[in-house]
Structures are given as C-alpha cells and as structure tokens.
Design a protein around this motif. Structure first.
Motif, mmCIF file in Angstrom:
data_model
loop_
_atom_site.group_PDB
_atom_site.id
_atom_site.type_symbol
_atom_site.label_atom_id
_atom_site.label_comp_id
_atom_site.label_asym_id
_atom_site.label_seq_id
_atom_site.Cartn_x
_atom_site.Cartn_y
_atom_site.Cartn_z
ATOM 1 N N LEU A 74 0.814 -1.204 0.000
ATOM 2 C CA LEU A 74 0.000 0.000 0.000
ATOM 3 C C LEU A 74 0.853 1.260 0.000
ATOM 4 N N ARG A 75 2.037 1.170 0.563
ATOM 5 C CA ARG A 75 2.953 2.313 0.587
ATOM 6 C C ARG A 75 3.836 2.367 -0.663
ATOM 7 N N ASP A 76 3.590 1.453 -1.584
ATOM 8 C CA ASP A 76 4.353 1.396 -2.833
ATOM 9 C C ASP A 76 5.841 1.237 -2.558
ATOM 10 N N ARG A 77 6.151 0.300 -1.630
ATOM 11 C CA ARG A 77 7.550 -0.016 -1.341
ATOM 12 C C ARG A 77 7.769 -1.514 -1.549
ATOM 13 N N PRO A 78 7.676 -1.982 -2.796
ATOM 14 C CA PRO A 78 7.767 -3.421 -3.052
ATOM 15 C C PRO A 78 9.093 -4.024 -2.630
ATOM 16 N N GLY A 79 10.146 -3.221 -2.625
ATOM 17 C CA GLY A 79 11.438 -3.745 -2.225
ATOM 18 C C GLY A 79 11.503 -4.178 -0.772
ATOM 19 N N ALA A 80 10.590 -3.646 0.058
ATOM 20 C CA ALA A 80 10.579 -3.995 1.484
ATOM 21 C C ALA A 80 9.619 -5.135 1.818
ATOM 22 N N MET A 81 8.833 -5.571 0.850
ATOM 23 C CA MET A 81 7.786 -6.548 1.140
ATOM 24 C C MET A 81 8.337 -7.893 1.610
ATOM 25 N N PHE A 82 9.404 -8.352 1.003
ATOM 26 C CA PHE A 82 9.878 -9.715 1.267
ATOM 27 C C PHE A 82 11.292 -9.737 1.835
ATOM 28 N N ARG A 83 11.690 -8.655 2.488
ATOM 29 C CA ARG A 83 13.047 -8.592 3.034
ATOM 30 C C ARG A 83 13.297 -9.651 4.101
ATOM 31 N N ARG A 84 12.220 -10.097 4.767
ATOM 32 C CA ARG A 84 12.419 -11.064 5.845
ATOM 33 C C ARG A 84 12.778 -12.456 5.343
ATOM 34 N N PHE A 85 12.625 -12.689 4.057
ATOM 35 C CA PHE A 85 13.011 -13.979 3.503
ATOM 36 C C PHE A 85 14.530 -14.106 3.345
ATOM 37 N N ARG A 86 15.235 -12.995 3.421
ATOM 38 C CA ARG A 86 16.676 -13.018 3.175
ATOM 39 C C ARG A 86 17.421 -13.687 4.321
ATOM 40 N N ARG A 87 18.397 -14.493 3.996
ATOM 41 C CA ARG A 87 19.207 -15.182 4.991
ATOM 42 C C ARG A 87 20.429 -14.381 5.407
ATOM 43 N N THR A 88 20.763 -13.376 4.634
ATOM 44 C CA THR A 88 21.921 -12.529 4.938
ATOM 45 C C THR A 88 21.452 -11.262 5.659
ATOM 46 N N PRO A 89 22.370 -10.525 6.306
ATOM 47 C CA PRO A 89 21.976 -9.283 6.993
ATOM 48 C C PRO A 89 21.269 -8.312 6.059
ATOM 49 N N VAL A 90 20.239 -7.657 6.603
ATOM 50 C CA VAL A 90 19.406 -6.742 5.827
ATOM 51 C C VAL A 90 19.666 -5.308 6.313
ATOM 52 N N PRO A 91 19.944 -4.368 5.411
ATOM 53 C CA PRO A 91 20.186 -2.987 5.848
ATOM 54 C C PRO A 91 18.952 -2.384 6.527
ATOM 55 N N ALA A 92 19.189 -1.639 7.579
ATOM 56 C CA ALA A 92 18.124 -0.932 8.304
ATOM 57 C C ALA A 92 18.614 0.484 8.593
ATOM 58 N N ARG A 93 17.661 1.355 8.860
ATOM 59 C CA ARG A 93 18.006 2.760 9.111
ATOM 60 C C ARG A 93 17.120 3.293 10.230
ATOM 61 N N LEU A 94 17.732 3.966 11.189
ATOM 62 C CA LEU A 94 17.006 4.517 12.327
ATOM 63 C C LEU A 94 17.738 5.767 12.789
ATOM 64 N N GLY A 95 16.984 6.848 12.927
ATOM 65 C CA GLY A 95 17.605 8.086 13.367
ATOM 66 C C GLY A 95 18.687 8.582 12.433
ATOM 67 N N GLY A 96 18.564 8.237 11.153
ATOM 68 C CA GLY A 96 19.575 8.652 10.189
ATOM 69 C C GLY A 96 20.828 7.794 10.205
ATOM 70 N N LYS A 97 20.852 6.768 11.046
ATOM 71 C CA LYS A 97 22.010 5.883 11.158
ATOM 72 C C LYS A 97 21.686 4.532 10.532
ATOM 73 N N GLU A 98 22.649 3.989 9.816
ATOM 74 C CA GLU A 98 22.471 2.696 9.185
ATOM 75 C C GLU A 98 23.098 1.585 10.019
ATOM 76 N N PHE A 99 22.417 0.447 10.056
ATOM 77 C CA PHE A 99 22.942 -0.750 10.708
ATOM 78 C C PHE A 99 22.331 -1.940 9.980
ATOM 79 N N ALA A 100 22.443 -3.129 10.531
ATOM 80 C CA ALA A 100 21.921 -4.318 9.863
ATOM 81 C C ALA A 100 21.122 -5.158 10.837
ATOM 82 N N VAL A 101 20.106 -5.810 10.326
ATOM 83 C CA VAL A 101 19.336 -6.772 11.111
ATOM 84 C C VAL A 101 19.387 -8.123 10.401
ATOM 85 N N ARG A 102 19.197 -9.173 11.180
ATOM 86 C CA ARG A 102 19.118 -10.526 10.630
ATOM 87 C C ARG A 102 17.786 -11.136 11.011
ATOM 88 N N TYR A 103 17.172 -11.811 10.071
ATOM 89 C CA TYR A 103 15.895 -12.477 10.318
ATOM 90 C C TYR A 103 16.173 -13.966 10.527
#
Length: 268
Positions: A166-195
């Motif tokens: 609905l937000r027209d962000r298809p690139g974020a729809m299936f990020r949780r399927f990735r086995r490698t670290p996924v880029p994240a951003r908070l407060g203007g700072k970048e880090f990585a999360v793993r699912y």
C-alpha cells in the motif's frame, strides 16, 4: 566506550533515545503487541523472581514487571537508552540497568550469579550477528528450570506485505526472507538486522535449553509500519487484537514478531 567505538546498532538507538518513548509509545499497534508479550511474561515469571532483560531499551517492560513484584536487571547496547532507563528507575526498588551487548553479557559485573529467568522483547536479538554467544551466556546466567522468553522478528509477515504494498515499497515486502543481513536505518544511522529462522534459534539454544514452543505476536495486529493509520482506527485494532489472542499459537509463523519460550535444562 566512546561513540566512535559503539556498534552501528548502538549508535542508531543512541540517536533516537531521547524521543523513543514519545514516538513508539503513542502507537497503538505497538501497545497491542506489548500487551500480548506481557501476558506471557507474567505467566513465565511469577512474583518474587529475579529476571534478566536483554535489549531492554528505556525500561518500559522492566517497570511493568517490577510494579508486579519481580526484580529486574535491564541490559542494552545503547548507553543513552540505558541512561533513560536509569532515570525512570530512580527511587524504584528492584530495578537496575547496565550497558551490555547481548553477545557480551559475560562482561557484566553482577551482584548475583544467576537469575530465575530472562527475556528479550521486540527483536533486540535481531541486531546480533551470532546467536551462539547469546545462548551460551544465557545458560550461565539462568538457573536450571528457569524460563527464557525471546521475542524476535518473524520471517514471514503477511501484514508487512500488505502495508508495504500500500505504501508502494515493493522492495521492502519480502526482506524477511533473506538469509543474509538486511540494511536498516534509524535516526539517520544505518545498521543491519538478521531475520533468524526458528531452527537457527533452537539450534543455538539446544545445548542448554529445551524449546517450549512459540506464539505469534502481531499476527492480525499490523506491524508498526502501519502507523499512524492504525492508531486512528481503535475499533478495528481491538478486533484484530482479539483475533490474535485466539489464533496466535496456530498461526505463530506469520506474526510480525514471534515469541519463543525456552526452559533451562539441569544437565547442560
């Protein structure tokens, strides 16, 4: 440790520590998911026990448990989040907060050797690279028979698919399927999360803990990406929360978060 030495995730949460409660505290989807977690915490940790919290942030869950008769040591990787928690804990009995990474709990200077249980809420452990040292330290810190509750991101979240579409962000729809670290951003700072998959978590804990099952947190209640829209529809949210209470166990695998419960064995 200076700011330059902090891990990227700690820097990100340091940046938003001052506004964290105002931002997330107003979001009713977060409140609904937190209520679901707290029902499990209250059952796992009866009054009178000592509990270790990993990634406790500004201390909202720790205060809730302490007000109901538990003693808590909160740990978090972000120094500013810990300072916020310490300010809230001032004058309260049975609450402490210390800076510690989830992977380095063995570095804590503790007044007691072991806790009756431990928990981590809202995906703090998705910021670690390796679950093995977390599990090893939990085994050292939790007494035999103690419960451990770990609430982590789910890896298949249809609610997120809908919101991101609905937000027209298809690139974020299936990020949780990735086995490698996924880029994240908070407060203007970048880090990585793993699912992490359930099998990965259970394998890391297996030398010392028995797996006691899982429950979905936010199966029908949408993820925070649906904010602030869902907060403006309280009747809908109440209905979705009711569905979660009834169906969160059989549909655990499609929750925004998944609550995993472990029991410390006596032979490990």
């Amino acid at each position: 440790m200076t700011s330059a030495e902090l891990p990227l995730s700690a820097l990100a949460f340091d940046t938003i520590a001052a506004t964290f409660d105002d931002r997330f505290g107003a979001w009713q989807s977060v409140a609904a998911q937190r209520r679901a977690v707290r029902r499990e915490l209250a059952q796992a940790f009866p009054p009178g026990v000592s509990v270790l919290e990993i990634g406790g942030g500004t201390g909202e869950d720790a205060i809730w448990l302490a007000d109901r008769g538990r003693s808590l040591l909160l740990t978090d990787i972000s120094p500013r989040m810990v300072r916020r928690a310490q300010a809230k804990f001032a004058g309260r009995v049975g609450l402490q907060a210390k800076v510690a990474a989830a992977e380095n709990l063995d570095a804590l200077d503790l007044a007691e050797d072991r806790f009756d249980g431990a928990f981590s809420n809202f995906a703090a452990l998705n910021c670690v690279r390796d679950l093995a040292p977390v599990a090893r330290n939990l085994a050292r810190l939790v007494r035999p028979g103690g419960n451990v509750i770990l609430v982590m991101f789910g890896t298949c979240c249809p609610g997120e698919w809908v919101v991101e579409a609905l937000r027209d962000r298809p690139g974020a729809m299936f990020r949780r399927f990735r086995r490698t670290p996924v880029p994240a951003r908070l407060g203007g700072k970048e880090f990585a999360v793993r699912y992490f998959r359930t099998a990965e978590l259970v394998s890391a804990m297996a030398p010392w803990f028995d797996y006691a099952g899982r429950r979905g947190i936010g199966v029908f209640v949408p993820p925070s990406a649906a904010e602030p829209w869902i907060t403006r529809h309280p009747r809908l949210l109440r209905g979705l929360e009711g569905l979660d209470r009834r169906l969160s166990k059989p549909l655990a695998g499609v929750g925004d978060h998944v609550l995993h419960r472990f029991v410390r064995r006596t032979d490990g």
